[in-house]
Write a protein that holds these residues in place. Structure first.
Motif, PDB file in Angstrom:
ATOM      1  N   ASP A   1     -19.855 -38.422  -1.440  1.00  0.00           N
ATOM      2  CA  ASP A   1     -20.353 -39.669  -0.891  1.00  0.00           C
ATOM      3  C   ASP A   1     -20.381 -39.561   0.628  1.00  0.00           C
TER       4      ASP A   1
ATOM      5  N   SER B   1     -17.391 -36.749  -6.925  1.00  0.00           N
ATOM      6  CA  SER B   1     -18.441 -37.704  -6.557  1.00  0.00           C
ATOM      7  C   SER B   1     -18.642 -37.697  -5.044  1.00  0.00           C
TER       8      SER B   1
ATOM      9  N   TYR C   1     -19.255 -30.076   2.264  1.00  0.00           N
ATOM     10  CA  TYR C   1     -19.999 -31.260   1.842  1.00  0.00           C
ATOM     11  C   TYR C   1     -21.484 -31.116   2.161  1.00  0.00           C
TER      12      TYR C   1
ATOM     13  N   MET D   1     -23.015 -28.672  -0.258  1.00  0.00           N
ATOM     14  CA  MET D   1     -23.241 -29.258  -1.582  1.00  0.00           C
ATOM     15  C   MET D   1     -24.415 -30.225  -1.557  1.00  0.00           C
ATOM     16  N   SER D   2     -24.526 -31.015  -0.484  1.00  0.00           N
ATOM     17  CA  SER D   2     -25.643 -31.953  -0.367  1.00  0.00           C
ATOM     18  C   SER D   2     -26.969 -31.200  -0.282  1.00  0.00           C
ATOM     19  N   SER D   3     -26.963 -30.112   0.483  1.00  0.00           N
ATOM     20  CA  SER D   3     -28.169 -29.300   0.600  1.00  0.00           C
ATOM     21  C   SER D   3     -28.532 -28.670  -0.734  1.00  0.00           C
ATOM     22  N   HIS D   4     -27.502 -28.219  -1.480  1.00  0.00           N
ATOM     23  CA  HIS D   4     -27.758 -27.617  -2.792  1.00  0.00           C
ATOM     24  C   HIS D   4     -28.349 -28.640  -3.758  1.00  0.00           C
ATOM     25  N   GLN D   5     -27.790 -29.866  -3.737  1.00  0.00           N
ATOM     26  CA  GLN D   5     -28.318 -30.910  -4.618  1.00  0.00           C
ATOM     27  C   GLN D   5     -29.763 -31.247  -4.251  1.00  0.00           C
ATOM     28  N   LEU D   6     -30.025 -31.295  -2.947  1.00  0.00           N
ATOM     29  CA  LEU D   6     -31.394 -31.579  -2.510  1.00  0.00           C
ATOM     30  C   LEU D   6     -32.342 -30.472  -2.952  1.00  0.00           C
ATOM     31  N   ASN D   7     -31.871 -29.241  -2.855  1.00  0.00           N
ATOM     32  CA  ASN D   7     -32.699 -28.116  -3.298  1.00  0.00           C
ATOM     33  C   ASN D   7     -32.983 -28.184  -4.790  1.00  0.00           C
ATOM     34  N   ARG D   8     -31.985 -28.619  -5.566  1.00  0.00           N
ATOM     35  CA  ARG D   8     -32.197 -28.744  -7.016  1.00  0.00           C
ATOM     36  C   ARG D   8     -33.240 -29.811  -7.322  1.00  0.00           C
ATOM     37  N   VAL D   9     -33.161 -30.918  -6.576  1.00  0.00           N
ATOM     38  CA  VAL D   9     -34.152 -31.983  -6.786  1.00  0.00           C
ATOM     39  C   VAL D   9     -35.544 -31.488  -6.421  1.00  0.00           C
TER      40      VAL D   9
END
Length: 322
Positions: free
Chosen positions: A175, A173, A250, A253-261
């Motif tokens: 954060d 998770s 971190y 991973m945040s950049s990857h999640q943003l790219n997925r969105v």
């Protein structure tokens, strides 16, 4: 606060107390005293240091709140200035204090503005085993420095399990509080590395120069002091690199999640582009559009829209974009 420990080499007797023991120390040229001065500087403390023959420039350096660790040889004494951890140390997020040591053949004077856990530890050890002072004030100073260096190693080793926990939490998770914690660790580790660099210079000077105030029997303790400081430097650098890697991980991973969105939102937009185009054509306010007269035109258009959307979804899934 001033506390003192006086030792008589002839009778092998010792006594601990306060400032009153200075007069007892003066009664014999053989006596050895450790004077530990704690608290903010005042005229009385300065006069006391001057009474022991401490050079005014050494006193000035000792009283500065921020002065890099150093070692300096004066005619009558050896001056060592270290930066130790305060008594309220709680892991890596700890405060530091200036610890000044004035070493001569007959006395050791330590000066610190706040309570020093290292000085407290050595004083307790000395009361339990007075033989620690048998090798002279220089031996006490080296043992005090050794204890100070070991405390840095201890707090650094306590950090490793927390870094392992952060690494696991990042995958479970992520954060922003973890990123803030890592940033705080990096800042503290940079300061520890800088302090260790200064301490290493002091230890190297003790190793490379023959100092008459330090007995030959202390050579192994001086080597151990150097090794502890070197280990502090190595651990601080290693943990800083780990924190840096975790921070990069971190952010990745945040950049990857943003790219997925953004990818999902883009796909939704692409799906609705042809549907909006078809809706726009038949939503124009022309007086004559042939298809508007077709009885089942509305349902045919909905079907075409549905087919177009399904084809696009199927295509995106085949490309593994969904």
């Amino acid at each position: 606060m001033i506390r003192a420990f006086v030792y008589d080499p002839k009778t092998k007797t010792s006594q601990s107390g306060g400032e009153e023991l200075i007069e007892m120390w003066k009664q014999s040229d053989r006596n050895i005293i450790w004077l530990d001065i704690e608290g903010k500087a005042d005229e009385h403390d300065n006069a006391l240091l001057a009474e022991f023959g401490i050079h005014p420039l050494a006193i000035q350096d000792a009283l500065r709140p921020r002065h890099p660790p150093k070692i300096e040889r004066f005619q009558q004494f050896l001056f060592i200035l270290l930066r130790g951890l305060d008594a309220d140390t709680n892991g890596i997020n700890s405060g530091t204090i200036q610890l000044s040591c004035f070493i001569s053949p007959r006395f050791l004077i330590t000066r610190h503005a706040k309570p020093s856990a290292s000085a407290n530890w050595l004083f307790d050890q000395l009361e339990k085993d007075p033989s620690l002072i048998y090798d002279g004030p220089g031996a006490l100073a080296i043992r005090l420095s050794n204890r100070l260096a070991r405390r840095y190693v201890e707090i650094l080793l306590e950090l490793e399990p927390r870094l392992d926990e952060i690494e696991e939490e990042m995958f479970k998770s992520p954060d922003d509080t973890l990123l803030a914690e890592l940033t705080g660790y990096k800042s503290r580790l940079r300061k520890l590395t800088r302090t260790a660099n200064y301490h290493r210079d002091v230890a190297m000077a003790l190793r490379s120069h023959d100092e008459p105030l330090l007995a030959d029997s202390l050579v192994h303790e001086i080597v151990d002091l150097y090794e502890q400081i070197e280990r502090t430097q190595t651990l601080a650098n290693m943990y800083y690199q780990i924190c840096n890697d975790l921070t990069d991980g971190y952010l990745g991973m945040s950049s990857h999640q943003l790219n997925r969105v953004m990818q999902l939102l883009t796909i939704i937009t692409v799906i609705f582009v042809p549907l909006t185009f078809m809706a726009g054509i038949y939503g124009m306010n022309f007086e004559y559009i042939p298809e508007l007269g077709f009885k089942g035109g509305y349902f045919v258009l909905l079907a075409i829209m549905a087919v177009v959307a399904v084809i696009q979804v199927f295509y995106f899934r085949r490309k593994r974009w969904l």
